[in-house]
Design a protein around this motif. Sequence first.
Motif, PDB file in Angstrom:
ATOM      1  N   ILE A  47      -5.554  -4.219  -4.512  1.00  0.00           N
ATOM      2  CA  ILE A  47      -5.547  -3.316  -3.351  1.00  0.00           C
ATOM      3  C   ILE A  47      -6.084  -1.945  -3.782  1.00  0.00           C
ATOM      4  O   ILE A  47      -5.740  -1.452  -4.856  1.00  0.00           O
ATOM      5  CB  ILE A  47      -4.115  -3.143  -2.810  1.00  0.00           C
ATOM      6  N   THR A  48      -6.935  -1.335  -2.949  1.00  0.00           N
ATOM      7  CA  THR A  48      -7.334   0.052  -3.194  1.00  0.00           C
ATOM      8  C   THR A  48      -6.777   0.910  -2.065  1.00  0.00           C
ATOM      9  O   THR A  48      -6.560   0.418  -0.951  1.00  0.00           O
ATOM     10  CB  THR A  48      -8.872   0.219  -3.232  1.00  0.00           C
ATOM     11  N   TRP A  49      -6.518   2.185  -2.343  1.00  0.00           N
ATOM     12  CA  TRP A  49      -5.924   3.066  -1.336  1.00  0.00           C
ATOM     13  C   TRP A  49      -6.600   4.431  -1.338  1.00  0.00           C
ATOM     14  O   TRP A  49      -6.801   5.031  -2.404  1.00  0.00           O
ATOM     15  CB  TRP A  49      -4.416   3.226  -1.585  1.00  0.00           C
ATOM     16  N   ASN A  50      -6.987   4.907  -0.166  1.00  0.00           N
ATOM     17  CA  ASN A  50      -7.581   6.232  -0.012  1.00  0.00           C
ATOM     18  C   ASN A  50      -6.560   7.113   0.708  1.00  0.00           C
ATOM     19  O   ASN A  50      -6.343   6.959   1.909  1.00  0.00           O
ATOM     20  CB  ASN A  50      -8.882   6.121   0.803  1.00  0.00           C
ATOM     21  N   SER A  51      -5.916   8.016  -0.047  1.00  0.00           N
ATOM     22  CA  SER A  51      -4.828   8.812   0.528  1.00  0.00           C
ATOM     23  C   SER A  51      -5.322   9.825   1.563  1.00  0.00           C
ATOM     24  O   SER A  51      -4.584  10.191   2.478  1.00  0.00           O
ATOM     25  CB  SER A  51      -4.046   9.538  -0.570  1.00  0.00           C
TER      26      SER A  51
ATOM     27  N   MET B 144       0.816  -1.220   0.000  1.00  0.00           N
ATOM     28  CA  MET B 144       0.000   0.000   0.000  1.00  0.00           C
ATOM     29  C   MET B 144       0.848   1.267   0.000  1.00  0.00           C
ATOM     30  O   MET B 144       0.334   2.361  -0.176  1.00  0.00           O
ATOM     31  CB  MET B 144      -0.943   0.006   1.211  1.00  0.00           C
TER      32      MET B 144
ATOM     33  N   GLY C 150      -6.633   1.570   3.217  1.00  0.00           N
ATOM     34  CA  GLY C 150      -6.795   0.834   1.978  1.00  0.00           C
ATOM     35  C   GLY C 150      -7.566  -0.452   2.217  1.00  0.00           C
ATOM     36  O   GLY C 150      -7.717  -0.894   3.356  1.00  0.00           O
ATOM     37  N   THR C 151      -8.039  -1.041   1.132  1.00  0.00           N
ATOM     38  CA  THR C 151      -8.801  -2.288   1.240  1.00  0.00           C
ATOM     39  C   THR C 151      -8.083  -3.401   0.500  1.00  0.00           C
ATOM     40  O   THR C 151      -7.626  -3.210  -0.634  1.00  0.00           O
ATOM     41  CB  THR C 151     -10.213  -2.108   0.641  1.00  0.00           C
TER      42      THR C 151
END
Length: 201
Positions: free
Chosen positions: A166-170, A102, A175-176
């Motif tokens: 993987i997803t990432w929210n800055s 991540m 992240g998921t």
Amino acid sequence: MARYTGPKTKIARKFGEAIFGDDKSFEKRNYPPGQHGNNRRRGKKSEYAVQLMEKQKAKYTYGILERQFRNLFEKAKRSNDVTGEVLLQLCERRLDNVVYRMGISKSRRGARQLVSHRHITVNGNLVNIPSYSLKPGDVVAVREKSKSLVAIEDALQSNSSVYEWITWNSEKKEGTFVTIPQRLQIPENIKEQLIVELYSK
């Protein structure tokens, strides 16, 4: 045997590739370590030596000790899918590896430290076990009190890697772990079939 904490470049040179990520020292001397370096002429490696080397490379890459790695192999062997692929998937599902993927840390070693020092949460709960195995849908986040840590800020700013699983929210710094990656999605240069052959002897 304790976890290896010595010079990373020396190990990377042993395997002939930068298994710990970007390494300027490795680029300067990308030949085997030791007094004779490039001039060492050795005969062809035996089948066992090649298999052992591959297993060692995988262990160093993911920072896993022998007993733990062997347990992962046994778990992979019990599954109905391809053993070697499942072995790598189990390594990728480790919390310290996902924190690294991540971009929260620049290295797996650093990611392991962040997890151990209680800077990371999973689904809102503090988890300080680097080997914790994530399930699809798990949300990995930086603990509220740790969001301003310089090491984490630096790592996130310099991270440019994108992984499909993987997803990432800055903004939220979370992240998921969306899904278990397929072999083609795992970038590590590891010939997992050699490891399976070694353990199957």
